[in-house]
Design a protein around this motif. Structure first.
Motif, PDB file in Angstrom:
ATOM      1  N   ARG A   1       0.821  -1.209   0.000  1.00 25.99           N
ATOM      2  CA  ARG A   1       0.000   0.000   0.000  1.00 25.99           C
ATOM      3  C   ARG A   1       0.858   1.263   0.000  1.00 25.99           C
ATOM      4  N   GLN A   2       2.076   1.169   0.545  1.00 29.96           N
ATOM      5  CA  GLN A   2       2.974   2.322   0.553  1.00 29.96           C
ATOM      6  C   GLN A   2       3.881   2.344  -0.685  1.00 29.96           C
ATOM      7  N   ARG A   3       3.634   1.428  -1.618  1.00 31.61           N
ATOM      8  CA  ARG A   3       4.342   1.346  -2.892  1.00 31.61           C
ATOM      9  C   ARG A   3       5.838   1.078  -2.748  1.00 31.61           C
ATOM     10  N   GLN A   4       6.201   0.408  -1.653  1.00 27.63           N
ATOM     11  CA  GLN A   4       7.583  -0.015  -1.486  1.00 27.63           C
ATOM     12  C   GLN A   4       7.858  -1.268  -2.319  1.00 27.63           C
ATOM     13  N   ILE A   5       6.801  -2.014  -2.595  1.00 26.16           N
ATOM     14  CA  ILE A   5       6.855  -3.162  -3.499  1.00 26.16           C
ATOM     15  C   ILE A   5       5.691  -3.042  -4.465  1.00 26.16           C
ATOM     16  N   ASP A   6       5.785  -3.750  -5.588  1.00 23.58           N
ATOM     17  CA  ASP A   6       4.731  -3.699  -6.603  1.00 23.58           C
ATOM     18  C   ASP A   6       3.746  -4.850  -6.472  1.00 23.58           C
ATOM     19  N   VAL A   7       4.221  -5.965  -5.928  1.00 26.90           N
ATOM     20  CA  VAL A   7       3.399  -7.163  -5.779  1.00 26.90           C
ATOM     21  C   VAL A   7       3.629  -7.732  -4.383  1.00 26.90           C
ATOM     22  N   ALA A   8       2.562  -8.151  -3.745  1.00 26.08           N
ATOM     23  CA  ALA A   8       2.660  -8.740  -2.408  1.00 26.08           C
ATOM     24  C   ALA A   8       2.139 -10.170  -2.426  1.00 26.08           C
ATOM     25  N   VAL A   9       2.895 -11.086  -1.836  1.00 26.83           N
ATOM     26  CA  VAL A   9       2.432 -12.459  -1.691  1.00 26.83           C
ATOM     27  C   VAL A   9       1.757 -12.563  -0.327  1.00 26.83           C
ATOM     28  N   LEU A  10       0.457 -12.866  -0.335  1.00 27.11           N
ATOM     29  CA  LEU A  10      -0.330 -12.892   0.890  1.00 27.11           C
ATOM     30  C   LEU A  10      -1.081 -14.214   1.021  1.00 27.11           C
ATOM     31  N   GLY A  11      -1.138 -14.726   2.243  1.00 30.54           N
ATOM     32  CA  GLY A  11      -1.874 -15.956   2.493  1.00 30.54           C
ATOM     33  C   GLY A  11      -2.504 -15.926   3.869  1.00 30.54           C
ATOM     34  N   GLY A  12      -3.475 -16.812   4.098  1.00 32.14           N
ATOM     35  CA  GLY A  12      -4.076 -16.958   5.407  1.00 32.14           C
ATOM     36  C   GLY A  12      -4.755 -15.701   5.923  1.00 32.14           C
ATOM     37  N   ILE A  13      -4.594 -15.462   7.217  1.00 35.76           N
ATOM     38  CA  ILE A  13      -5.236 -14.335   7.877  1.00 35.76           C
ATOM     39  C   ILE A  13      -4.790 -13.006   7.284  1.00 35.76           C
ATOM     40  N   LEU A  14      -3.501 -12.911   6.888  1.00 34.18           N
ATOM     41  CA  LEU A  14      -2.989 -11.657   6.332  1.00 34.18           C
ATOM     42  C   LEU A  14      -3.646 -11.353   4.986  1.00 34.18           C
ATOM     43  N   ARG A  15      -3.903 -12.381   4.200  1.00 31.43           N
ATOM     44  CA  ARG A  15      -4.606 -12.205   2.921  1.00 31.43           C
ATOM     45  C   ARG A  15      -6.048 -11.778   3.149  1.00 31.43           C
ATOM     46  N   ASP A  16      -6.719 -12.480   4.057  1.00 32.62           N
ATOM     47  CA  ASP A  16      -8.133 -12.197   4.298  1.00 32.62           C
ATOM     48  C   ASP A  16      -8.348 -10.794   4.855  1.00 32.62           C
ATOM     49  N   LYS A  17      -7.471 -10.368   5.735  1.00 34.00           N
ATOM     50  CA  LYS A  17      -7.607  -9.027   6.308  1.00 34.00           C
ATOM     51  C   LYS A  17      -7.337  -7.956   5.248  1.00 34.00           C
ATOM     52  N   ALA A  18      -6.355  -8.220   4.375  1.00 35.49           N
ATOM     53  CA  ALA A  18      -6.047  -7.258   3.309  1.00 35.49           C
ATOM     54  C   ALA A  18      -7.210  -7.149   2.333  1.00 35.49           C
ATOM     55  N   LEU A  19      -7.821  -8.269   1.986  1.00 38.89           N
ATOM     56  CA  LEU A  19      -8.961  -8.262   1.073  1.00 38.89           C
ATOM     57  C   LEU A  19     -10.160  -7.562   1.704  1.00 38.89           C
ATOM     58  N   GLN A  20     -10.312  -7.726   3.009  1.00 35.99           N
ATOM     59  CA  GLN A  20     -11.416  -7.077   3.712  1.00 35.99           C
ATOM     60  C   GLN A  20     -11.256  -5.554   3.675  1.00 35.99           C
ATOM     61  N   THR A  21     -10.002  -5.097   3.763  1.00 36.72           N
ATOM     62  CA  THR A  21      -9.719  -3.662   3.688  1.00 36.72           C
ATOM     63  C   THR A  21     -10.001  -3.137   2.284  1.00 36.72           C
ATOM     64  N   GLY A  22      -9.686  -3.950   1.267  1.00 28.92           N
ATOM     65  CA  GLY A  22      -9.949  -3.570  -0.116  1.00 28.92           C
ATOM     66  C   GLY A  22      -8.804  -2.807  -0.749  1.00 28.92           C
TER      67      GLY A  22
END
Length: 338
Positions: free
Chosen positions: A184-205
């Motif tokens: 989100r801070q554009r320090q990386i272009d692509v993030a690999v996310l799984g589990g709770i971290l993925r679900d929370k990120a998707l919930q944020t949108g």
């Protein structure tokens, strides 16, 4: 268990691998021992812990000696005899075996399915749309040379990028808890996310998926529990009870209503009193192991041996995949007709 003990496991694991390769690592050293030493993970309940709580390990007892910092560290500790079993990504198992560590995978314990998967995400307005758009971009993942990087390489190759082009996709190590923020801070272009971290990120949108390991390869088991060959030789009945019990727990977790599984895991975590939070368990969906009893399929290991060989990490023929695993102790898988 103190942090001193956990530090000892980390530091002693690598130095003891030479001994393990010579067959001197013996696990507990007791024939058909009834206690298995292992490392756990904070805030999580692994299949072995679930099997013990469900009574599937019969009179076997699990002796928790601390929490692992990674899969490679866990299986190194098993190979050196600091613990009796450890688990890791199958590519890490292949790499350790290539260093002459006399280990053998005995059951799958995690994988990828429609619930348990790792996704590669970009910002919603990112210009990255196609595989070739990844050239020159930064991909944040938890570690290099493991599952996420392998999935990225397979994805790029499948979509026509040459090895030279794939190497232009920069891989960055980012702690999992910081990966979403880095994207989100554009320090990386692509993030690999799984589990709770993925679900929370998707919930944020505000993020969009490029691909997932499940979409790339379908359901597959990705990691296995390993023991030393010597431990297996000395404790065949213990290994049979352990492997069959873990297989039953995997099957139970897949066929039991989700709410009941989460409730059982929460009960286990609360009772063990390790000063950890159970909050992440409400996001648990699956271990990702679809094979009956956690049976190991040769292709689930050979695909990583091929990947490591292509990368130059292994020489062609350096490891013999059929020698790295066995299903003979898994009575549950046999009964399932596998």
């Amino acid at each position: 268990m103190t942090s001193t003990r956990r530090t000892f496991l980390v530091l002693s694991g690598l130095s003891a691998l030479a001994a393990a390769g010579c067959g001197t690592a013996s696990g507990s050293g007791v024939r058909n021992t009834r206690t298995l030493r292992y490392q756990g993970s904070a805030g999580a309940v692994n299949p072995a812990e679930l099997a013990a709580a469900l009574g599937y390990l019969e009179d076997l007892k699990l002796d928790w000696v601390g929490n692992t910092i990674s899969g490679p560290q866990d299986i190194q500790s098993a190979a050196s005899g600091q613990i009796d079993f450890g688990g890791a990504f199958n590519g890490a198992v292949v790499k350790l075996a290539s260093r002459k560590a006399r280990i053998k995978a005995v059951i799958s314990y995690y994988g990828s399915d429609k619930y348990a998967y790792s996704g590669f995400y970009v910002a919603e307005k990112s210009a990255i749309r196609r595989p070739r758009d990844l050239i020159g971009k930064k991909v944040g993942m938890n570690t290099l040379g493991a599952h996420a990087e392998a999935m990225l390489d397979i994805y790029l190759k499948k979509n026509g990028l040459s090895r030279a082009e794939a190497e232009q996709v920069e891989r960055i190590v980012v702690p999992p808890v910081n990966t979403e923020q880095s994207l989100r801070q554009r320090q990386i272009d692509v993030a690999v996310l799984g589990g709770i971290l993925r679900d929370k990120a998707l919930q944020t949108g505000g993020i969009r998926k490029i691909f997932s390991d499940f979409e790339l390869r379908g359901g597959f088991s990705a990691g296995t529990y390993v023991l030393t060959e010597r431990f297996i030789e000395q404790n065949p009945e213990t290994v049979r009870t352990f492997v069959t019990g873990v297989g039953k727990a995997l099957d139970w977790s897949r066929t039991t209503p989700h709410e009941e599984v989460v409730a059982k895991m929460t009960e286990i975590l609360t009772k063990r009193k390790r000063n950890e939070s159970a909050d992440a368990l409400k996001y648990w969906r699956s271990y990702g192991v679809s094979a009956p009893g956690g049976r190991i399929d040769e292709q689930e290991i050979s695909v990583w041996a091929d990947w490591l060989t292509e990368r130059g990490d292994l020489k062609s023929g350096q490891v013999k995949v059929p020698d790295l695993y066995t299903n003979k102790f898994n009575k549950g898988a046999t009964k399932a007709g596998s």
